[in-house]
Design an enzyme around this catalytic site. Structure first.
Site, PDB file in Angstrom:
ATOM      1  N   ASP A   1       4.022   0.741  10.264  1.00  0.00           N
ATOM      2  CA  ASP A   1       5.037   0.870   9.123  1.00  0.00           C
ATOM      3  C   ASP A   1       6.053   1.907   9.591  1.00  0.00           C
ATOM      4  O   ASP A   1       5.744   3.203   9.605  1.00  0.00           O
ATOM      5  CB  ASP A   1       4.617   0.663   7.896  1.00  0.00           C
ATOM      6  CG  ASP A   1       5.610   0.581   6.969  1.00  0.00           C
ATOM      7  OD1 ASP A   1       6.161  -0.720   6.856  1.00  0.00           O
ATOM      8  OD2 ASP A   1       5.957   1.293   5.911  1.00  0.00           O
TER       9      ASP A   1
ATOM     10  N   GLU B   1       7.221  -0.384  13.920  1.00  0.00           N
ATOM     11  CA  GLU B   1       8.345  -0.966  13.235  1.00  0.00           C
ATOM     12  C   GLU B   1       9.598   0.178  13.457  1.00  0.00           C
ATOM     13  O   GLU B   1       9.454   1.196  12.518  1.00  0.00           O
ATOM     14  CB  GLU B   1       8.131  -1.307  11.732  1.00  0.00           C
ATOM     15  CG  GLU B   1       9.312  -1.949  11.200  1.00  0.00           C
ATOM     16  CD  GLU B   1       9.416  -1.448   9.637  1.00  0.00           C
ATOM     17  OE1 GLU B   1      10.242  -2.108   8.911  1.00  0.00           O
ATOM     18  OE2 GLU B   1       8.919  -0.519   9.008  1.00  0.00           O
TER      19      GLU B   1
HETATM   20  C1  GLC Z   1       8.766  -1.038   5.978  1.00  0.00           C
HETATM   21  C2  GLC Z   1       8.305  -2.338   5.350  1.00  0.00           C
HETATM   22  C3  GLC Z   1       8.852  -2.823   4.193  1.00  0.00           C
HETATM   23  C4  GLC Z   1       8.597  -1.384   3.431  1.00  0.00           C
HETATM   24  C5  GLC Z   1       8.881  -0.006   3.834  1.00  0.00           C
HETATM   25  C6  GLC Z   1       8.148   1.113   3.274  1.00  0.00           C
HETATM   26  O1  GLC Z   1      10.117  -1.201   6.420  1.00  0.00           O
HETATM   27  O2  GLC Z   1       8.484  -3.446   6.409  1.00  0.00           O
HETATM   28  O3  GLC Z   1       8.454  -3.806   3.563  1.00  0.00           O
HETATM   29  O4  GLC Z   1       9.330  -1.759   2.074  1.00  0.00           O
HETATM   30  O5  GLC Z   1       8.329   0.005   5.030  1.00  0.00           O
HETATM   31  O6  GLC Z   1       6.899   1.157   3.389  1.00  0.00           O
END
Ligand code: GLC
Ligand code: CA
Length: 527
Positions: free
Chosen positions: A200, A263
């Site tokens: 994440d 991500e």
């Molecule tokens: C990432 C996740 C998202 C979340 C954020 C904070 O972007 O995909 O859903 O709200 O991180 O953890």
């Protein structure tokens, strides 16, 4: 040896919305286990499950209060062990979500950290004195509303940093004890047999050590996401984020065959640096098909730029949608569902699909009194809410679409179109989106050209994306009509023009004197 993830098709499951088995209106791990046969039938090869750890659910699981357990709402640790085992029995890999940037404010680490200035865990989070005027230490903004990223803790008189909600305090990864505790979390799950992590917001973990103010964004206008008022110069993608990537990779490399997916929402030149020298992420998520305009020229250009930017030895990847983005069918119009899926599954590299894309699921309509996402509630009316793309999976035409028991109110309402758009209905129709997706997957997984072949773009007119994928023994062309009008396309002389598959799932596509006639919204694979 070959890396399994290079041939994989990753399927993202948002566990709250996949299958509820105990009638509380929220999906659970036993529900995912029940649906593994479906996933194996579909032909995907890996599932990534969004967080299912204990959490107060301020951000629906992305606020973790215990990294080494399962939220009772989703089941038990034993359920997760069973899920891993059952998935592996069906040759499905299991990827879990790792949330390193922040914990929940209810995590025992943070509760200790905020208890006093001299608590041994104080430095596990970012605590700063107020600015001289008593305000926050710098101008950084938080996601979901765009207020200050600093929250004052009255009791100890200092601010703590949260790049997301105040319920999501950022962990200080420059503290070696934090590193050790968090890397240990990875080992805990690897030891349970999972095959990888999706990490994440991996690119936000390290922050400028001097906490310099972020510069204003000259392109920001009212009506845009308030968070984007500033350029995130000092609060993301810092030089030593690559060191963080390597720590994670070293842990993954203590094991065999584990994949790390980051991500990362960055422009291509920056994004590809997160492969490192082959010692950082195996797959830094490429979200550019989500971010770009759905236009043939734009997409052809994007593919070219991405392919050219990839460092030596880096394996590409593509994504059409996820739990933070409006669904593909809603962004481009449902008529493009097949074309989008064909593009995703024929480009070079590992595709990641989002649950429901295989049946062309669209965003649901969420009545105001059912909104739950803080991204919408804190900044209403800007289109930032993520509830619409998180509605329950549409399994059949029974009440609640087979997601939950008929008399239950699910945590988010089911999209209205479920009586038509659902798995059971589409399984029975040879020309449905689901039948098409499955056939496309079957073809892809046995085509060396699609799995491993080179990529070469081809001349194409308005609205058409065309390219060749080839190995020594196989050459296929993919021709996609992104437009609302029929188009024709000249078949090059080095293709014999045998049609393998059309998004229309019929035999009606016409070829006449080496011109391929594409109907509107039609995509075709030729050999
Ligand atoms: C990432 C996740 C998202 C979340 C954020 C904070 O972007 O995909 O859903 O709200 O991180 O953890
Ligand atoms: Ca449940």
């Amino acid at each position: 040896m070959e890396n399994w993830w290079e041939n994989a098709i990753v399927y993202q499951i948002y566990p709250r919305s996949y299958q509820d088995t105990n009638g509380d209106g929220v999906g659970d791990l036993p529900g995912i286990i029940e649906r593994l046969d479906y996933l194996a039938w579909l032909g995907i090869t890996a599932i990534w499950i969004s967080p299912c750890y204990p959490s107060p659910m301020a951000d629906f699981g992305y606020d973790v209060s215990d990294y080494k357990d399962i939220h009772p709402m989703f089941g038990t640790l034993a359920d997760m062990e069973r899920l891993i085992e059952e998935a592996h029995k069906r040759d499905l890999k299991v990827i879990l979500d790792f949330v390193p940037n922040h914990s929940s404010h209810q995590h025992p680490w943070f509760i200790e950290s905020r208890s006093s200035r001299d608590n041994p865990k104080r430095d596990w989070y970012y605590w700063r004195d107020p600015a001289p005027d008593g305000g926050p230490p710098n101008n950084w903004l938080a996601h979901f509303g765009g207020g200050s990223a600093w929250e004052l803790d009255e009791k100890t008189g200092q601010y703590y940093l949260h790049l997301f909600l105040p319920e999501q305090p950022d962990l200080n990864w420059r503290n070696p004890e934090v590193q050790e505790a968090m890397l240990d979390v990875m080992r805990f799950w690897f030891d349970k047999g999972i095959d990888g992590f999706r990490v994440d917001v991996s690119y936000k973990v390290m922050k400028d050590p001097d906490y310099r103010d972020n510069p204003p964004n000259p392109d920001w206008k009212p009506g845009m996401n308030p968070f984007a008022r500033l350029i995130q110069k000092y609060s993301e993608n810092q030089p030593d984020n690559h060191e963080f990537n390597r720590w994670l990779r070293q842990v993954a490399d203590e094991y065999e065959d584990k994949v790390l997916i980051g991500e990362i929402y960055l422009d291509i030149p920056e994004l590809v640096t997160h492969y490192g020298q082959g010692d950082e992420f195996h797959l830094p998520f490429n979200f550019h098909l989500i971010r770009c305009e759905w236009d043939a020229a734009v997409i052809s250009d994007l593919i070219e730029k991405y392919e050219a930017a990839l460092p030596e030895g880096a394996w590409p990847n593509w994504v059409l949608g996820n739990h933070d983005q409006h669904r593909f069918a809603t962004r481009t119009g449902v008529a493009q569902s097949g074309v989008g899926m064909m593009l995703l599954l024929t480009l070079r590299g590992t595709p990641t699909m989002y649950y429901g894309e295989e049946i062309g699921m669209e965003d649901g309509d969420i009545p105001l009194d059912r909104l739950v996402d803080p991204a919408e509630i804190n900044a209403p009316g800007l289109g930032l809410g993520r509830d619409p793309e998180r509605t329950p999976m549409q399994w059949d035409r029974s009440p609640n679409a087979g997601f939950s028991l008929p008399d239950v109110t699910p945590w988010l309402p089911t999209a209205n179109n479920y009586p038509l758009i659902n798995v059971a209905e589409q399984q029975g129709l040879p020309d449905s989106m689901l039948s098409f997706t499955r056939q496309l997957i079957t073809f892809r997984q046995q085509s060396q050209a699609l799995l491993k072949g080179s990529y070469r773009s081809l001349e194409a007119g308005d609205d058409v994306v065309a390219f060749i994928r080839e190995t020594e023994n196989e050459r296929v062309a993919v021709v996609l009509n992104l437009g609302y009008s029929p188009r024709s396309w000249k078949i090059p002389s080095d293709l014999n023009g045998e049609i393998i598959l059309s998004t229309r799932m019929d035999k009606e596509t016409e070829i006449f004197s080496r011109q391929l006639y594409l109907r509107r919204h039609e995509g075709v694979i030729l050999r």
